[in-house]
Enzyme design. Structure first.
Site, PDB file in Angstrom:
ATOM      1  N   TYR A 150      -5.589   1.656  -5.516  1.00 46.04           N
ATOM      2  CA  TYR A 150      -5.047   2.516  -4.461  1.00 46.04           C
ATOM      3  C   TYR A 150      -3.860   3.323  -4.985  1.00 46.04           C
ATOM      4  O   TYR A 150      -3.765   4.534  -4.774  1.00 46.04           O
ATOM      5  CB  TYR A 150      -4.638   1.672  -3.266  1.00 46.04           C
ATOM      6  CG  TYR A 150      -4.027   2.458  -2.127  1.00 46.04           C
ATOM      7  CD1 TYR A 150      -4.826   3.135  -1.210  1.00 46.04           C
ATOM      8  CD2 TYR A 150      -2.649   2.514  -1.959  1.00 46.04           C
ATOM      9  CE1 TYR A 150      -4.273   3.850  -0.167  1.00 46.04           C
ATOM     10  CE2 TYR A 150      -2.082   3.229  -0.915  1.00 46.04           C
ATOM     11  CZ  TYR A 150      -2.897   3.890  -0.020  1.00 46.04           C
ATOM     12  OH  TYR A 150      -2.336   4.603   1.019  1.00 46.04           O
ATOM     13  N   THR A 185       1.058   1.256  11.382  1.00 41.95           N
ATOM     14  CA  THR A 185      -0.338   1.593  11.624  1.00 41.95           C
ATOM     15  C   THR A 185      -1.147   0.306  11.733  1.00 41.95           C
ATOM     16  O   THR A 185      -0.702  -0.762  11.323  1.00 41.95           O
ATOM     17  CB  THR A 185      -0.900   2.444  10.473  1.00 41.95           C
ATOM     18  OG1 THR A 185      -0.835   1.674   9.256  1.00 41.95           O
ATOM     19  CG2 THR A 185      -0.117   3.733  10.309  1.00 41.95           C
TER      20      THR A 185
END
Length: 244
Positions: A150, A185
């Site tokens: 990532y 989130t």
């Protein structure tokens, strides 16, 4: 409203930072093209925008699939603003990283924004104006165990931001990135839990995590004429996490 008359495609805008960006841009007068894999959540974002007097449409797409990406680009046509926000994170220690998840993260986080930008930039270049905003991460700059793939994809996206600025900006198309720090989130809370997320927030200079709206405000700034002299830049919206 400062963005009246403009059209913005925001990928991964069915939740989190993307959804808040869609709502904020609609408030600024933009016609927002909401994109994501979940039609139910996408419709909810579109309805919320409409209830607030804004204009939005939903386009279902799985950007890790090149045919789905091509169809999306054909359906939306010319846009004034592109926000490459959609991303996948599949954490794993490097020694146990499997090829399938490695390729899935690269496909969603690098290949998808690359070819979507390649498809949509020519229309911006033809009209001599446009703004592309890439959503990176502090993990592009800070080493964190388990996020090697990532982090590498986000570093690649920041590199693409600079290259695209060099390619497109002489013709009037600005390209910038925002690198959010820890943000409230579903993805972060799902990975760390409320307590873990708060602990990460405490490690920043401001001692807290961001709200998705705070990151959306930076994206709006980069997309708008308020940042007219900014291109090729990555703005660290991370409460100083990468400043010290």
């Amino acid at each position: 409203m400062e963005l009246t008359g403009r059209t913005a495609l925001i990928t991964g805008s069915t939740a989190g930072i993307g959804a808040e960006t869609a709502k904020l841009m609609a408030e600024a007068g933009t016609e927002v093209l909401v994109s994501g894999r979940d039609a139910e959540r996408g419709t909810a974002v579109v309805n919320a925008i409409a209830e607030n007097g804004g204009l939005a449409r939903f386009f279902a797409a799985d950007l890790s699939d090149l045919e789905s990406l091509r169809i999306l680009a054909d359906r939306v046509g010319a846009v004034d603003i592109l926000v490459n926000n959609a991303a996948v994170i599949l954490p794993a220690p490097t020694a146990s990283q499997d090829v399938a998840s490695f390729e899935a993260v690269l496909a969603a986080n690098v290949r998808a924004p690359y070819f979507l930008t390649a498809a949509l930039a020519p229309a911006m270049l033809a009209q001599g104006a446009g703004s592309i905003v890439n959503v990176s991460s502090t993990l592009a700059r800070v080493g964190t165990p388990g996020t090697s793939v990532y982090s590498a994809t986000k570093a690649a996206l920041e590199s693409l931001t600079r290259t695209w600025a060099a390619e497109f900006s002489p013709a009037g198309v600005r390209v910038n990135a925002v690198a959010p720090g820890p943000t409230r989130t579903d993805a972060l809370l799902g990975a760390l839990g409320e307590e873990g997320a708060e602990q990460v927030g405490k490690s920043t200079l401001l001692g807290r995590i961001a709200s998705p709206r705070e990151i959306a405000e930076v994206i709006l700034f980069l997309a708008s004429d308020r940042s007219a002299y900014l291109t090729g830049a990555t703005v660290a919206a991370d409460a100083g996490a990468t400043a010290v």
